[in-house]
Design a protein around this motif. Structure first.
Motif, PDB file in Angstrom:
ATOM      1  N   UNK A 101      17.583 107.934 -28.793  1.00  0.00           N
ATOM      2  CA  UNK A 101      17.185 106.591 -29.220  1.00  0.00           C
ATOM      3  C   UNK A 101      18.399 105.671 -29.280  1.00  0.00           C
ATOM      4  N   UNK A 102      18.203 104.415 -28.875  1.00  0.00           N
ATOM      5  CA  UNK A 102      19.220 103.376 -29.026  1.00  0.00           C
ATOM      6  C   UNK A 102      18.597 102.236 -29.819  1.00  0.00           C
ATOM      7  N   UNK A 103      19.174 101.922 -30.969  1.00  0.00           N
ATOM      8  CA  UNK A 103      18.713 100.802 -31.791  1.00  0.00           C
ATOM      9  C   UNK A 103      19.658  99.622 -31.566  1.00  0.00           C
ATOM     10  N   UNK A 104      19.118  98.523 -31.053  1.00  0.00           N
ATOM     11  CA  UNK A 104      19.900  97.317 -30.805  1.00  0.00           C
ATOM     12  C   UNK A 104      19.735  96.359 -31.976  1.00  0.00           C
ATOM     13  N   UNK A 105      20.852  95.893 -32.521  1.00  0.00           N
ATOM     14  CA  UNK A 105      20.829  94.978 -33.655  1.00  0.00           C
ATOM     15  C   UNK A 105      21.305  93.598 -33.208  1.00  0.00           C
ATOM     16  N   UNK A 106      20.762  92.569 -33.846  1.00  0.00           N
ATOM     17  CA  UNK A 106      21.077  91.193 -33.473  1.00  0.00           C
ATOM     18  C   UNK A 106      21.764  90.479 -34.631  1.00  0.00           C
ATOM     19  N   UNK A 107      23.009  90.048 -34.453  1.00  0.00           N
ATOM     20  CA  UNK A 107      23.645  89.216 -35.485  1.00  0.00           C
ATOM     21  C   UNK A 107      22.823  87.954 -35.721  1.00  0.00           C
ATOM     22  N   UNK A 108      22.897  87.416 -36.925  1.00  0.00           N
ATOM     23  CA  UNK A 108      22.166  86.186 -37.225  1.00  0.00           C
ATOM     24  C   UNK A 108      22.600  85.091 -36.252  1.00  0.00           C
ATOM     25  N   UNK A 109      21.641  84.351 -35.679  1.00  0.00           N
ATOM     26  CA  UNK A 109      21.985  83.325 -34.695  1.00  0.00           C
ATOM     27  C   UNK A 109      22.368  82.017 -35.372  1.00  0.00           C
ATOM     28  N   UNK A 110      22.633  81.010 -34.574  1.00  0.00           N
ATOM     29  CA  UNK A 110      22.837  79.665 -35.087  1.00  0.00           C
ATOM     30  C   UNK A 110      21.902  78.724 -34.337  1.00  0.00           C
ATOM     31  N   UNK A 111      21.656  77.574 -34.930  1.00  0.00           N
ATOM     32  CA  UNK A 111      20.791  76.570 -34.325  1.00  0.00           C
ATOM     33  C   UNK A 111      21.630  75.737 -33.358  1.00  0.00           C
ATOM     34  N   UNK A 112      21.202  75.668 -32.092  1.00  0.00           N
ATOM     35  CA  UNK A 112      21.967  74.999 -31.041  1.00  0.00           C
ATOM     36  C   UNK A 112      21.096  73.934 -30.391  1.00  0.00           C
ATOM     37  N   UNK A 113      21.647  72.736 -30.259  1.00  0.00           N
ATOM     38  CA  UNK A 113      20.925  71.641 -29.609  1.00  0.00           C
ATOM     39  C   UNK A 113      21.266  71.640 -28.122  1.00  0.00           C
TER      40      UNK A 113
END
Length: 268
Positions: free
Chosen positions: A97-109
């Protein structure tokens, strides 16, 4: 004619200084053992990184996407525009198994359209669980992603890394820092202590979440949720490309100055 004479260092002293200098920084060979060569696109590069040997039944690793200035890549649910990264590790060797984690994003215009993503180098942490902990593991990855500047370019990377079974990784600190940016997962009961949702109309809710800096909402297609700050709170609006639903199960990612957390919610 006078000849200038400079003091000479003893060969042994010079050799000792050279050895000390090399010891202060990881060698290229050591770095190469814990990372792939970059897969280069026109405005981005991708590497697989290892944080070190097996620990507590799993390897810690990461996918690093480096971006040129004024270029963005996207979160797992970027919004109305943008293309999320798609990771495929199915050809890996000795991997359960590979668990991919996502850092918190930012709001981009992006030219008037707001997306959730990243506008600088980002590392997606991986937790790799082997089938046989005593056997070697090779991580094989195919990645489809987008790197967008003045124009949006689809990109892909095919990389392979034999995860080292010993040694200290020069990338361990960077991967640990990326892991700290991953939102903490809360259950529904704990989430009720952190924020409050109030229905304000058809397909509209107000979210009170203390000193939240930003809120990102995810829901299954064909639905999507727009999140906008309104004073100290956030307005959530549910949209659909088909018939407008009266309720939906969603995931909220709340970013604060003390980190981020995510939690399931029922919008009804």
């Amino acid at each position: 004619m006078s000849i200038l004479k400079f003091p000479q260092r003893a060969p042994a002293v010079a050799l000792a200084a050279l050895i000390a200098a090399c010891a202060l920084s990881p060698s290229r060979a050591a770095s190469a053992e814990f990372a792939t060569a970059p897969a280069s696109g026109s405005v981005s590069q991708v590497r697989l990184l290892s944080a070190g040997p097996l620990a507590e039944g799993a390897y810690r690793a990461g996918v690093e996407i480096s971006l040129t200035p004024k270029t963005v890549t996207y979160w797992r649910q970027p919004g109305e525009a943008g293309s999320p990264p798609v990771f495929d590790f199915s050809k890996s060797v000795n991997v359960a198994k590979v668990e991919t984690q996502y850092p918190a994003p930012k709001r981009i215009d992006e030219a008037g359209t707001v997306v959730a993503g990243y506008d600088e180098t980002v590392i997606f942490p991986l937790k790799v669980t082997p089938k046989d902990p005593g056997a070697p593991v090779t991580l094989e990855m195919h990645l489809d992603y987008a790197a967008c500047g003045k124009i949006c370019l689809p990109a892909k990377a095919d990389l392979s890394l034999a995860l080292p079974q010993s040694g200290a990784s020069p990338f361990a600190v960077a991967i640990a820092a990326a892991e700290k940016r991953v939102p903490v997962r809360l259950g529904a009961a704990e989430a009720k202590k952190r924020f409050k949702l109030t229905k304000t109309g058809d397909g509209a809710w107000r979210l009170k979440a203390g000193a939240a800096q930003d809120v990102f909402a995810e829901v299954a297609e064909p639905l999507f949720i727009e999140s906008k700050r309104e004073g100290a709170d956030f307005a959530l609006t549910l949209f659909s490309t088909g018939e407008q639903p009266k309720s939906a199960d969603a995931t909220l990612t709340v970013v604060t100055d003390k980190g981020a957390f995510e939690a399931p919610v029922r919008l009804e």
